[in-house]
Write a protein that holds these residues in place. Sequence first.
Motif, short mmCIF file in Angstrom:
data_model
loop_
_atom_site.label_atom_id
_atom_site.label_comp_id
_atom_site.label_asym_id
_atom_site.label_seq_id
_atom_site.Cartn_x
_atom_site.Cartn_y
_atom_site.Cartn_z
N ALA A 177 0.82 -1.21 0.00
CA ALA A 177 0.00 0.00 0.00
C ALA A 177 0.86 1.26 0.00
O ALA A 177 0.56 2.23 -0.71
CB ALA A 177 -0.94 -0.01 1.20
N ARG A 178 1.93 1.25 0.77
CA ARG A 178 2.80 2.41 0.81
C ARG A 178 3.59 2.56 -0.50
O ARG A 178 3.81 3.68 -0.97
CB ARG A 178 3.73 2.33 2.01
N ALA A 179 3.99 1.43 -1.08
CA ALA A 179 4.71 1.50 -2.36
C ALA A 179 3.84 2.11 -3.44
O ALA A 179 4.32 2.86 -4.30
CB ALA A 179 5.17 0.11 -2.77
N ALA A 180 2.54 1.82 -3.40
CA ALA A 180 1.62 2.39 -4.39
C ALA A 180 1.55 3.91 -4.26
O ALA A 180 1.20 4.61 -5.22
CB ALA A 180 0.23 1.78 -4.22
N GLN A 181 1.91 4.43 -3.08
CA GLN A 181 1.93 5.87 -2.85
C GLN A 181 3.33 6.46 -3.01
O GLN A 181 3.55 7.65 -2.74
CB GLN A 181 1.41 6.17 -1.44
N GLY A 182 4.26 5.63 -3.45
CA GLY A 182 5.63 6.11 -3.66
C GLY A 182 6.47 6.12 -2.41
O GLY A 182 7.54 6.74 -2.39
N GLN A 183 6.01 5.42 -1.36
CA GLN A 183 6.76 5.35 -0.11
C GLN A 183 7.29 3.93 0.06
O GLN A 183 6.51 2.99 0.23
CB GLN A 183 5.85 5.71 1.07
N TRP A 184 8.59 3.77 0.02
CA TRP A 184 9.19 2.44 -0.04
C TRP A 184 9.68 2.00 1.33
O TRP A 184 10.78 2.31 1.76
CB TRP A 184 10.30 2.44 -1.09
N ALA A 185 8.82 1.26 2.04
CA ALA A 185 9.10 0.76 3.38
C ALA A 185 9.44 -0.73 3.28
O ALA A 185 8.56 -1.55 2.98
CB ALA A 185 7.90 0.97 4.30
N GLN A 186 10.68 -1.07 3.52
CA GLN A 186 11.11 -2.46 3.39
C GLN A 186 10.51 -3.33 4.49
O GLN A 186 10.37 -2.91 5.64
CB GLN A 186 12.64 -2.56 3.42
N VAL A 187 10.16 -4.56 4.12
CA VAL A 187 9.63 -5.54 5.05
C VAL A 187 10.63 -6.68 5.18
O VAL A 187 10.97 -7.34 4.18
CB VAL A 187 8.28 -6.10 4.57
N GLY A 188 11.15 -6.94 6.36
CA GLY A 188 12.10 -8.02 6.55
C GLY A 188 13.44 -7.74 5.90
O GLY A 188 13.73 -6.63 5.46
N GLU A 189 14.26 -8.79 5.82
CA GLU A 189 15.59 -8.67 5.25
C GLU A 189 15.60 -9.08 3.78
O GLU A 189 14.77 -9.86 3.34
CB GLU A 189 16.58 -9.56 6.02
N THR A 190 16.56 -8.54 3.04
CA THR A 190 16.74 -8.93 1.65
C THR A 190 17.25 -10.37 1.58
O THR A 190 18.13 -10.77 2.35
CB THR A 190 17.72 -7.98 0.94
N PHE A 191 16.65 -11.14 0.67
CA PHE A 191 17.04 -12.55 0.51
C PHE A 191 17.97 -12.67 -0.69
O PHE A 191 17.69 -12.13 -1.76
CB PHE A 191 15.79 -13.41 0.29
#
Length: 420
Positions: A177-191
């Motif tokens: 939902a935040r990405a759709a608004q241009g806000q990039w909030a990462q969830v968890g760690e990069t795999f």
Amino acid sequence: MGFIDSNGIDLSGATGKLLQTMPLTKNPAPQAFATDTVNGHVFVLQLDGGTEAPPAGNMRLNRLDRTTGEVTGSMYLKGFGHGISMGAEPVGADTYLWTEVGPVYPNDGVSTGFGAAVTRFRFAAGTTLDQAAVPAAQKFSPAGAVKTGPSVDLAHNTLTICYFKDGVRLFTRYDLARAAQGQWAQVGETFTMPEGAETGLTFQGYTVLNGVLYVYQWKKAPVTVYPGTAYITSYALETRQKLDSRVVTGADGLERREPEGLAVEADPATGRNRLLFGFSDTVPGTTGRRNITVGWYPTVPPVDGVQALTDWEDLALAAGVGVAGGEVPRGRLVAIAGTTYLQLRGRITCGLTGDSVVATLPQSLRPTRTARQNVPRNMNLGRGVCQLEANRLGELWAYGAAADNAITWIDLDCVSVSWR
């Protein structure tokens, strides 16, 4: 029974089908797909170089009716990339798509171009969208990323981006939902894709459901021989552990059977999540035109070895074929002890004097290998049985009628034939 992951998916288990060998807008093979179950669509990306070299990264975006499989509209995406993966979000009566977007990388006039960022846009049939016209604020790329591809998990509000960085394939999740608004909030760690996981295999797509990463891969040996072998491998994103890896046995009757795309959706009939996988085949009668078949893994395990893969669905009767007893003939798929069966019920009336199509199966019941069984018919001159045959086009043929020995009714209640 094999390994069942936290989503309830057994990659060695029975599979159902969403679409069967449906031709797309133009000749190229499909690359990725996503579904909008709210509005009844399947979206499929095709790489299309057109008159330009493949590095141009032009793609066609098809919209298909998820019930009939027919193309209901398309867009042209100019300079977007290769179509590694995609996602779909229903917003009212509209669908917003997540895809990779250019400028493409590399753009050397030789290699196939891949998008270096991702973007979100509303599907508008009959239009062209040029990556150069997409504002920079509507493009996003993890720092240093190339060869990007998004995937959407609507059930858990996450957007995953697959990308290369320093020669390694990575997967990072974000709040959808935040990405759709241009806000990039990462969830968890990069795999990070484990070392050696792609040795000898071609990456054909991926998707994420509730913290489990599913990777689609293909091995052709030798490279010119089809269909080769398709694999799905699963990983736990939080623990970074490999969970399972299995050969995909669904749609085994396709000749080319090139794996193309993974996605997840909630079954609109049950609300349960399921894992979708795609295959491309050559359209019969052509040399280069390609189609798409989409199958799925359920998240509901069998009970005492029995698993209903579909509910009963009506058959579409051919002209001149009627209903006996007031109930339209129906069919379903049931997996029993590892074998999937097509079951039919009902009785039809007809006046067949030769081999004829008596009905058409819905997309979900169409086999990729011919299924046939002998069934009761009206007794005439010592003949009381005819043969029913379901083919990959979904046509249900009746064989055995003749000018001097007409078939006037056929009983479908005993049909339980191996479907795969």
